[in-house]
Design a protein around this motif. Sequence first.
Motif, mmCIF file in Angstrom:
data_model
loop_
_atom_site.group_PDB
_atom_site.id
_atom_site.type_symbol
_atom_site.label_atom_id
_atom_site.label_comp_id
_atom_site.label_asym_id
_atom_site.label_seq_id
_atom_site.Cartn_x
_atom_site.Cartn_y
_atom_site.Cartn_z
ATOM 1 N N LEU A 9 28.780 44.102 44.179
ATOM 2 C CA LEU A 9 29.393 44.259 45.496
ATOM 3 C C LEU A 9 28.556 45.164 46.386
ATOM 4 O O LEU A 9 28.484 44.956 47.601
ATOM 5 C CB LEU A 9 30.805 44.834 45.349
ATOM 6 C CG LEU A 9 31.865 43.885 44.791
ATOM 7 C CD1 LEU A 9 33.199 44.605 44.665
ATOM 8 C CD2 LEU A 9 32.014 42.653 45.667
ATOM 9 N N SER A 66 34.857 35.180 38.523
ATOM 10 C CA SER A 66 35.741 35.879 37.590
ATOM 11 C C SER A 66 36.604 36.933 38.262
ATOM 12 O O SER A 66 37.758 37.141 37.871
ATOM 13 C CB SER A 66 34.910 36.538 36.480
ATOM 14 O OG SER A 66 33.964 37.441 37.025
ATOM 15 N N VAL A 67 36.084 37.613 39.283
ATOM 16 C CA VAL A 67 36.831 38.681 39.943
ATOM 17 C C VAL A 67 37.621 38.157 41.136
ATOM 18 O O VAL A 67 38.788 38.487 41.317
ATOM 19 C CB VAL A 67 35.878 39.811 40.392
ATOM 20 C CG1 VAL A 67 36.644 40.881 41.157
ATOM 21 C CG2 VAL A 67 35.176 40.416 39.186
ATOM 22 N N ALA A 127 38.046 44.680 42.920
ATOM 23 C CA ALA A 127 37.196 44.803 41.741
ATOM 24 C C ALA A 127 37.526 46.025 40.888
ATOM 25 O O ALA A 127 36.843 46.276 39.885
ATOM 26 C CB ALA A 127 35.732 44.857 42.166
ATOM 27 N N SER A 138 37.450 44.323 49.200
ATOM 28 C CA SER A 138 36.651 43.835 48.074
ATOM 29 C C SER A 138 36.570 44.878 46.974
ATOM 30 O O SER A 138 36.658 44.544 45.783
ATOM 31 C CB SER A 138 35.242 43.466 48.556
ATOM 32 O OG SER A 138 35.285 42.459 49.532
ATOM 33 N N VAL A 183 30.538 37.141 39.393
ATOM 34 C CA VAL A 183 31.539 38.058 39.945
ATOM 35 C C VAL A 183 32.493 37.326 40.878
ATOM 36 O O VAL A 183 33.715 37.533 40.834
ATOM 37 C CB VAL A 183 30.844 39.222 40.681
ATOM 38 C CG1 VAL A 183 31.857 40.059 41.443
ATOM 39 C CG2 VAL A 183 30.088 40.093 39.693
ATOM 40 N N VAL A 208 31.826 42.668 33.379
ATOM 41 C CA VAL A 208 32.045 41.232 33.213
ATOM 42 C C VAL A 208 30.851 40.662 32.451
ATOM 43 O O VAL A 208 29.697 40.908 32.817
ATOM 44 C CB VAL A 208 32.190 40.515 34.565
ATOM 45 C CG1 VAL A 208 32.391 39.010 34.352
ATOM 46 C CG2 VAL A 208 33.360 41.089 35.351
ATOM 47 N N PRO A 228 30.736 44.650 38.343
ATOM 48 C CA PRO A 228 31.081 44.079 39.651
ATOM 49 C C PRO A 228 30.798 45.019 40.811
ATOM 50 O O PRO A 228 30.405 44.576 41.892
ATOM 51 C CB PRO A 228 32.573 43.784 39.518
ATOM 52 C CG PRO A 228 32.775 43.532 38.059
ATOM 53 C CD PRO A 228 31.844 44.499 37.373
ATOM 54 N N GLU A 256 24.368 36.562 38.926
ATOM 55 C CA GLU A 256 25.308 37.677 38.860
ATOM 56 C C GLU A 256 26.385 37.540 39.942
ATOM 57 O O GLU A 256 27.578 37.757 39.676
ATOM 58 C CB GLU A 256 24.564 39.005 39.053
ATOM 59 C CG GLU A 256 23.605 39.358 37.938
ATOM 60 C CD GLU A 256 22.979 40.717 38.158
ATOM 61 O OE1 GLU A 256 23.252 41.320 39.226
ATOM 62 O OE2 GLU A 256 22.243 41.179 37.282
ATOM 63 N N THR A 257 25.951 37.199 41.137
ATOM 64 C CA THR A 257 26.901 37.084 42.250
ATOM 65 C C THR A 257 27.941 36.017 41.982
ATOM 66 O O THR A 257 29.141 36.224 42.206
ATOM 67 C CB THR A 257 26.146 36.775 43.553
ATOM 68 O OG1 THR A 257 25.192 37.797 43.815
ATOM 69 C CG2 THR A 257 27.115 36.671 44.719
#
Length: 421
Positions: free
Chosen positions: A281, A70-71, A50, A46, A67, A56, A277, A63-64
């Motif tokens: 994470l 988009s990631v 990222a 992970s 991410v 981002v 990100p 937020e989660t």
Amino acid sequence: MIPLKFVLVDLRRHWVGSLVIILLIAGATALGVAVNLQERALRLGSARAAERFDLVVGAAGSETQLVLSSVFLQPSPLTLLPGSALAKLADDPRVAMAAPVGFGDSFNGLPVVGTIAAFVTDDGRVGLSEGRVFETVAEAVIGAKVDLALGDEVKPLHGTAGEGGHTHTELKYQVVGRMGETGTPWDRAILVPIEGVWRIHHMGDGHDADEHGHAAHDRTGEASEAERGPAEMMERIGPPWTNPQGVPAIIVKARTIADAYRLRNEYRRDQTLGVFPAEVLTRLFSTLGDVRTVLAAIAFATQGLVAAAVILVSVVHLAQRRRQLAVLRALGAPRAALFGLVWFEILALVVSGVAIGVVLGWGGAKIFASWVSDASGIVSPVVLTWEDGRLALGLLAVAAIIAVVPAMMAYRQPTAIALRS
């Protein structure tokens, strides 16, 4: 002392009980090793996925989810950022690159993502494994694991076929390049100009024409707009945009770390959301760490039960061998030799079980990592480290202590009583 050959013959004679003990120890060890290996592999995979995403920016919300979408390209409907936010970031002197990402379409189950050419090459830092980046609105660059070849055509599907999705007929893309392998979900993505995504969704292409029918800004500066034909102008892609449309997220590379923090704070207000990100994470890893703690506790409890089972089986086994040990004692074997025989046999079983358990745990973690990679595209490296070695050594140390109990029973066993039983 008792010869090693005698120990091996004794274990072979009682191979059924020995095998059961080995399998019990191997199962408990495998569970603990697999938990450690897979948790570490998920963290590494992970984090690597990222690495390219400094900041981002998206619409206000989770937020989660921002991410993950988009990631990690997890499909989810996100509120669109207004085009003005993209224009503002693209013109901000603190920003080295503002790359829009537009998703929602797919091709053969693979995500079709709209962006800019600079994002494909990480602003010139990364080259392609073959071909080139897209230069017109009808071209595409594919990820390293996409089963297409240069020159193939891509007709994006809106939604999914099972949910009434339909194939876009407004535009089809031709594959002109392939990215190098990254070990991330982007290896299975199809990247196209963001203008193509806007156009097939009837949102314009971000480049308004002036009163003469030419684009209002010159991106290259190599020729004036009046010198270009209408067909060429229709193929114009990339910034600057005169009328950018909404996008689900914008990947931002700031010029300095201080700029990144300022931008993050600035876009955490009103209707926008700026996130690192790595921070998201970290919170996810914290949750994952809680799960790991629970699983580790289960593994520890399992190992405790196995230890108790080993003691029980050893004691029962020792009771069945009382006469044999008494005969050895009568033939002149010292008490220390009997102690060593029982202790070494139990330790040999534990060593065999731990060794097999480490292999099984590593294999199980590899299989699970492969499943995660197939499902998400994230390559999770499963690597044995000194931490896993300490776990195995700890188990052996505990086993060496536990083995003292039946060994001491053999040491203290009266020879005369054992021979009469």
